[in-house]
Design an enzyme around this catalytic site. Sequence first.
Site, mmCIF file in Angstrom:
data_model
loop_
_atom_site.group_PDB
_atom_site.id
_atom_site.type_symbol
_atom_site.label_atom_id
_atom_site.label_comp_id
_atom_site.label_asym_id
_atom_site.label_seq_id
_atom_site.Cartn_x
_atom_site.Cartn_y
_atom_site.Cartn_z
ATOM 1 N N SER A 71 9.264 5.579 -3.713
ATOM 2 C CA SER A 71 9.152 4.649 -2.599
ATOM 3 C C SER A 71 8.109 5.186 -1.626
ATOM 4 O O SER A 71 7.999 6.406 -1.435
ATOM 5 C CB SER A 71 10.506 4.530 -1.875
ATOM 6 O OG SER A 71 10.309 3.973 -0.585
ATOM 7 N N HIS A 94 2.026 4.391 -5.179
ATOM 8 C CA HIS A 94 2.542 5.475 -6.025
ATOM 9 C C HIS A 94 2.675 4.931 -7.440
ATOM 10 O O HIS A 94 2.339 3.767 -7.702
ATOM 11 C CB HIS A 94 3.881 5.989 -5.473
ATOM 12 C CG HIS A 94 4.885 4.907 -5.205
ATOM 13 N ND1 HIS A 94 5.391 4.087 -6.193
ATOM 14 C CD2 HIS A 94 5.445 4.457 -4.042
ATOM 15 C CE1 HIS A 94 6.239 3.222 -5.670
ATOM 16 N NE2 HIS A 94 6.286 3.403 -4.356
ATOM 17 N N GLU A 95 3.193 5.751 -8.324
ATOM 18 C CA GLU A 95 3.255 5.380 -9.738
ATOM 19 C C GLU A 95 4.080 4.093 -9.969
ATOM 20 O O GLU A 95 3.827 3.354 -10.914
ATOM 21 C CB GLU A 95 3.815 6.562 -10.538
ATOM 22 C CG GLU A 95 3.759 6.413 -12.045
ATOM 23 C CD GLU A 95 2.359 6.128 -12.615
ATOM 24 O OE1 GLU A 95 1.363 6.654 -12.066
ATOM 25 O OE2 GLU A 95 2.268 5.374 -13.602
ATOM 26 N N GLY A 96 5.055 3.829 -9.098
ATOM 27 C CA GLY A 96 5.834 2.592 -9.234
ATOM 28 C C GLY A 96 4.934 1.368 -9.109
ATOM 29 O O GLY A 96 4.989 0.449 -9.922
ATOM 30 N N HIS A 97 4.068 1.368 -8.079
ATOM 31 C CA HIS A 97 3.118 0.255 -7.921
ATOM 32 C C HIS A 97 2.171 0.197 -9.116
ATOM 33 O O HIS A 97 1.883 -0.875 -9.651
ATOM 34 C CB HIS A 97 2.258 0.450 -6.666
ATOM 35 C CG HIS A 97 3.037 0.497 -5.374
ATOM 36 N ND1 HIS A 97 3.169 1.647 -4.627
ATOM 37 C CD2 HIS A 97 3.699 -0.468 -4.695
ATOM 38 C CE1 HIS A 97 3.873 1.389 -3.525
ATOM 39 N NE2 HIS A 97 4.215 0.113 -3.544
ATOM 40 N N ARG A 155 8.366 5.099 1.332
ATOM 41 C CA ARG A 155 9.102 5.692 2.455
ATOM 42 C C ARG A 155 9.602 7.102 2.144
ATOM 43 O O ARG A 155 10.056 7.801 3.056
ATOM 44 C CB ARG A 155 10.265 4.792 2.868
ATOM 45 C CG ARG A 155 9.798 3.483 3.498
ATOM 46 C CD ARG A 155 10.945 2.663 4.075
ATOM 47 N NE ARG A 155 10.468 1.591 4.935
ATOM 48 C CZ ARG A 155 10.363 0.311 4.565
ATOM 49 N NH1 ARG A 155 10.696 -0.062 3.352
ATOM 50 N NH2 ARG A 155 9.914 -0.601 5.410
ATOM 51 N N GLY A 202 0.809 -1.221 0.000
ATOM 52 C CA GLY A 202 0.000 0.000 0.000
ATOM 53 C C GLY A 202 0.836 1.262 0.000
ATOM 54 O O GLY A 202 2.023 1.228 -0.304
HETATM 55 P P1 AMP Z 1 5.978 -2.495 -1.621
HETATM 56 O O1 AMP Z 1 4.608 -1.915 -1.481
HETATM 57 O O2 AMP Z 1 7.068 -1.575 -1.225
HETATM 58 O O3 AMP Z 1 6.091 -3.870 -1.014
HETATM 59 O O4 AMP Z 1 6.194 -2.706 -3.189
HETATM 60 C C1 AMP Z 1 5.302 -3.494 -3.940
HETATM 61 C C2 AMP Z 1 5.890 -3.735 -5.306
HETATM 62 O O5 AMP Z 1 6.090 -2.491 -5.965
HETATM 63 C C3 AMP Z 1 7.256 -4.424 -5.259
HETATM 64 O O6 AMP Z 1 7.332 -5.390 -6.304
HETATM 65 C C4 AMP Z 1 8.204 -3.282 -5.485
HETATM 66 O O7 AMP Z 1 9.438 -3.677 -6.049
HETATM 67 C C5 AMP Z 1 7.407 -2.431 -6.446
HETATM 68 N N1 AMP Z 1 7.915 -1.050 -6.457
HETATM 69 C C6 AMP Z 1 8.121 -0.245 -5.383
HETATM 70 N N2 AMP Z 1 8.646 0.937 -5.781
HETATM 71 C C7 AMP Z 1 8.789 0.876 -7.132
HETATM 72 C C8 AMP Z 1 9.285 1.768 -8.120
HETATM 73 N N3 AMP Z 1 9.758 2.981 -7.803
HETATM 74 N N4 AMP Z 1 9.271 1.366 -9.404
HETATM 75 C C9 AMP Z 1 8.793 0.126 -9.740
HETATM 76 N N5 AMP Z 1 8.311 -0.756 -8.857
HETATM 77 C C10 AMP Z 1 8.305 -0.396 -7.562
#
Ligand code: AMP
Length: 286
Positions: free
Chosen positions: A192, A41-44, A194, A38
């Site tokens: 991130s 952001h755009e990465g997710h 964070r 959760g």
């Molecule tokens: P998290 O919520 O931090 O557990 O991340 C969930 C998924 O999103 C994981 O596969 C991460 O590697 C991916 N993720 C997090 N930040 C990024 C980002 N900046 N670009 C691409 N994928 C991301």
Amino acid sequence: MTSTASSLRRIETRAELREQLDRTRNSGARIGFVPTMGALHEGHLSLIDVVRAHSDLVAVSIFVNPLQFGPHEDFNRYPRDLEADAAMLADRGAEILFAPATVEMYPKEHSVRVSPGPMANEFEGRIRPGHFEGVLTIVAKLFNIVQPHVVAFGQKDLQQAALVRSMIRDLDFDIEMIVAPIVRESDGLALSSRNRYLSEPERKEALLLSRSLAATRNKFDKGESSAANLEAAGLSLFDDAKIARLDYFSVIDAETFAPVQTAAKGSAIVIAARLGKTRLIDNIIL
Ligand code: AMP
């Protein structure tokens, strides 16, 4: 068919998710899955697009997994905003949001864990003992509940992606895995959840992560292949750091995470640093 914002279904129990996805699977549709914690952001969201291209239905989980946090880490203050996350997922066209409570995933009697093997003792695992055991345990549980055809993970967490790939191979999960590129802010900082902890001066110095990686790549592109020289080039950016404290900066084999002496195309450079109380990671693949 384009999804509309109203088609996101929110599910909180394993039983309901299984029932819903059994129907999907039995109809012959392919299930895509993106596990997250959760604070999206755009990465997710980019991961949703990636699995969407390989599936008919996209399920996203949001679960802040206590098992992967150390006793002195940020489990309690980890950002949680389910309503905002759900709105983003609906907007991006995900069909299912699985957001279980902690007891739903870890009822009182739970005790079995996935043992990740030696790769989990280096880098992130060395600094965060037990972290990858917690990650692989929740990912295995989610894989068994969702039974996806295809999953996407971010290159941002490169060691996690390498370990999930090993788990899929070693424990015979019948799942296609895609690793998606890192999404960055326009100045280079990797997105991130964070990042929102960072004060203004910390946010400024956080750029040292992506900049040191870029400087190292530059040197490699100009013909330098000695890992020691490449690492020295990246590390030199931290000479004047006021806030940032480096945990590691290393040239490694992207699949095994073993350090290399000579970098080659496909080698990775991984970095972790602390900005005040916030720990950030980043990497590039040469
Ligand atoms: P998290 O919520 O931090 O557990 O991340 C969930 C998924 O999103 C994981 O596969 C991460 O590697 C991916 N993720 C997090 N930040 C990024 C980002 N900046 N670009 C691409 N994928 C991301």
